[in-house]
Scaffold this active site. Structure first.
Site, PDB file in Angstrom:
ATOM      1  N   SER B 117     -66.391 -27.946  53.348  1.00 57.43           N
ATOM      2  CA  SER B 117     -65.170 -28.665  52.980  1.00 57.43           C
ATOM      3  C   SER B 117     -64.392 -29.084  54.227  1.00 57.43           C
ATOM      4  O   SER B 117     -64.936 -29.810  55.067  1.00 57.43           O
ATOM      5  CB  SER B 117     -64.342 -27.779  52.038  1.00 57.43           C
ATOM      6  OG  SER B 117     -63.336 -28.548  51.411  1.00 57.43           O
ATOM      7  N   ASP B 194     -68.477 -31.937  41.961  1.00 62.09           N
ATOM      8  CA  ASP B 194     -67.382 -31.503  42.832  1.00 62.09           C
ATOM      9  C   ASP B 194     -66.100 -32.220  42.412  1.00 62.09           C
ATOM     10  O   ASP B 194     -66.027 -33.447  42.448  1.00 62.09           O
ATOM     11  CB  ASP B 194     -67.746 -31.837  44.287  1.00 62.09           C
ATOM     12  CG  ASP B 194     -66.800 -31.183  45.270  1.00 62.09           C
ATOM     13  OD1 ASP B 194     -65.572 -31.205  45.034  1.00 62.09           O
ATOM     14  OD2 ASP B 194     -67.290 -30.635  46.271  1.00 62.09           O
ATOM     15  N   HIS B 226     -67.490 -27.216  43.912  1.00 56.92           N
ATOM     16  CA  HIS B 226     -67.056 -27.131  45.307  1.00 56.92           C
ATOM     17  C   HIS B 226     -67.059 -25.708  45.877  1.00 56.92           C
ATOM     18  O   HIS B 226     -66.827 -25.515  47.059  1.00 56.92           O
ATOM     19  CB  HIS B 226     -65.634 -27.708  45.403  1.00 56.92           C
ATOM     20  CG  HIS B 226     -65.180 -28.034  46.786  1.00 56.92           C
ATOM     21  ND1 HIS B 226     -65.653 -29.123  47.487  1.00 56.92           N
ATOM     22  CD2 HIS B 226     -64.300 -27.418  47.616  1.00 56.92           C
ATOM     23  CE1 HIS B 226     -65.081 -29.160  48.678  1.00 56.92           C
ATOM     24  NE2 HIS B 226     -64.253 -28.139  48.789  1.00 56.92           N
TER      25      HIS B 226
END
Lengths: 249, 249
Positions: B117, B194, B226
């Site tokens: 991320s 996601d 995610h």
């Protein structure tokens, strides 16, 4: 009560189920986040159920009993005010399996149980008190003989009062002496460097198994302690173990 | 600043090192507790370093900048009061490797970087801004084009002011257009489900790579989101990838 359920993909028939009982300070989230069991549950096609470790009620108790909240030892408490909610043994062995069987595609003849620390104790007493119910039982660093451990007794006293006879009914080392039933198929790992090993009392359990002629695979692992790195290192061996018995027809 | 270091057993010579940068709300503990990377780092003999995600200072900022605390985007902030502490790019690329090289038996010619991320963004910009420094770079659900994402800009504005030119210097999709150097050996995974995919802007990065003729293995995985279950599912592929380049002499 909350619990987590892992369901492997592409199940074509009712699947075996493995119950996992966590240790103190855990919840239904801990094992699923930190152990890495999913790889093996997927590989072997096993449904995995991990309940929260205790009822989340706050009881009005004296200071010396506060510690018993947030725990459970997976027993049925008899002393007030614990006796009303702290019936985790019945929950794990009756209520929860019934909910699982009604809502998930499990094969009710193929169930096993495992646990860590206090949950290892819960797994062992569940297997010992229900001959033939579980195909195999395993534990990582289990509490093995709480009625003889001063620290464990502080908590057990809250649930039972200071009563040895009752405590011994919930103590694997005591239960193993009278066990009659099919092979238990026990696997245990403990870290050689486990800081709690004096409380766990694995040696007492080993002696009791030998005396009773109960077979158990017990492994002391150098360099490992009590935590989740220990669990995630040996989790694969526990799944190999359970899969062997759960996949037999 | 805190960081975690994993050292495989029985290293006989200086080992390759893989830096891992975590995402928002994580610390140096998260990746080591939840990803299960240890199995692969042990298998391939790789030292793994995972720093905390930001300086743990509480700055006296206005309400609209509070969110930037506890993050970092692995950039060097230029705007006060962030500019004093929020120099995570320099920390990750200079200060931390220097501490690691002085204190652990690492081969300084064999390093790679990965992240998740916001940390995936940190890994990509580190590789793109330092041609030849890392043998490979990988990312799980990376923030790819923050200067064009309204949500990401809210944070970047705190560090840079509302200045496109500066933001673009810290944006992988912009940096890739001008990249000159050896093969980057990029591996990326993103969950098809996601919930942040509009903020991640992976498509922009893919287009920019194609336009610049930069090779990248990019994998969109159906059914994944995610979080850490996504990470722990694909972590092995990232270690296979890095091992391929880190173990070449």
């Amino acid at each position: 009560m909350r619990f987590s359920v892992y369901i492997p993909e592409n199940l074509e028939r009712p699947a075996p189920v493995l119950y996992h009982l966590s240790g103190m300070l855990c919840s239904e989230q801990t094992f699923i986040q930190k152990s890495g069991f999913q790889r093996w549950a997927a590989h072997y096609g096993i449904i995995v159920v991990s309940p929260d470790v205790c009822p989340r009620v706050t009881l009005d108790v004296k200071n010396n009993e506060i510690e018993a909240n947030g725990q459970s030892y997976y027993v049925n408490a008899v002393k007030k005010p614990w006796s009303r909610n702290f019936q985790m043994y019945s929950y794990v062995n009756e209520e929860l399996p019934s909910i699982i069987q009604q809502n998930f595609n499990v094969d009710r003849d193929k169930q096993s149980i495992m646990g860590h620390s206090m949950g290892g104790h819960g797994a062992l007493i569940s297997a010992l008190k229900n001959p033939g119910k579980f195909r195999s039982v395993s534990a990582l660093a289990p509490v093995c003989n709480p009625s003889q451990s001063p620290d464990e007794r502080l908590i057990l006293k809250c649930y039972f009062g200071d009563d040895n006879k009752t405590m011994e009914k919930w103590d694997s080392t005591c239960l193993v002496a009278d066990y009659k039933g099919p092979e238990l198929n026990i696997l245990i790992h403990q870290g050689y460097n486990d800081v709690y090993k004096d409380d766990l009392r694995l040696e007492s359990f080993i002696s009791a198994c030998k005396k009773a002629g109960i077979a158990a695979s017990i492994n002391i692992e150098e360099g490992y302690d009590h935590g989740f790195y220990f669990i995630s290192t040996f989790i694969d061996q526990h799944y190999h173990h359970h899969a062997k018995f759960l996949r037999e027809s």
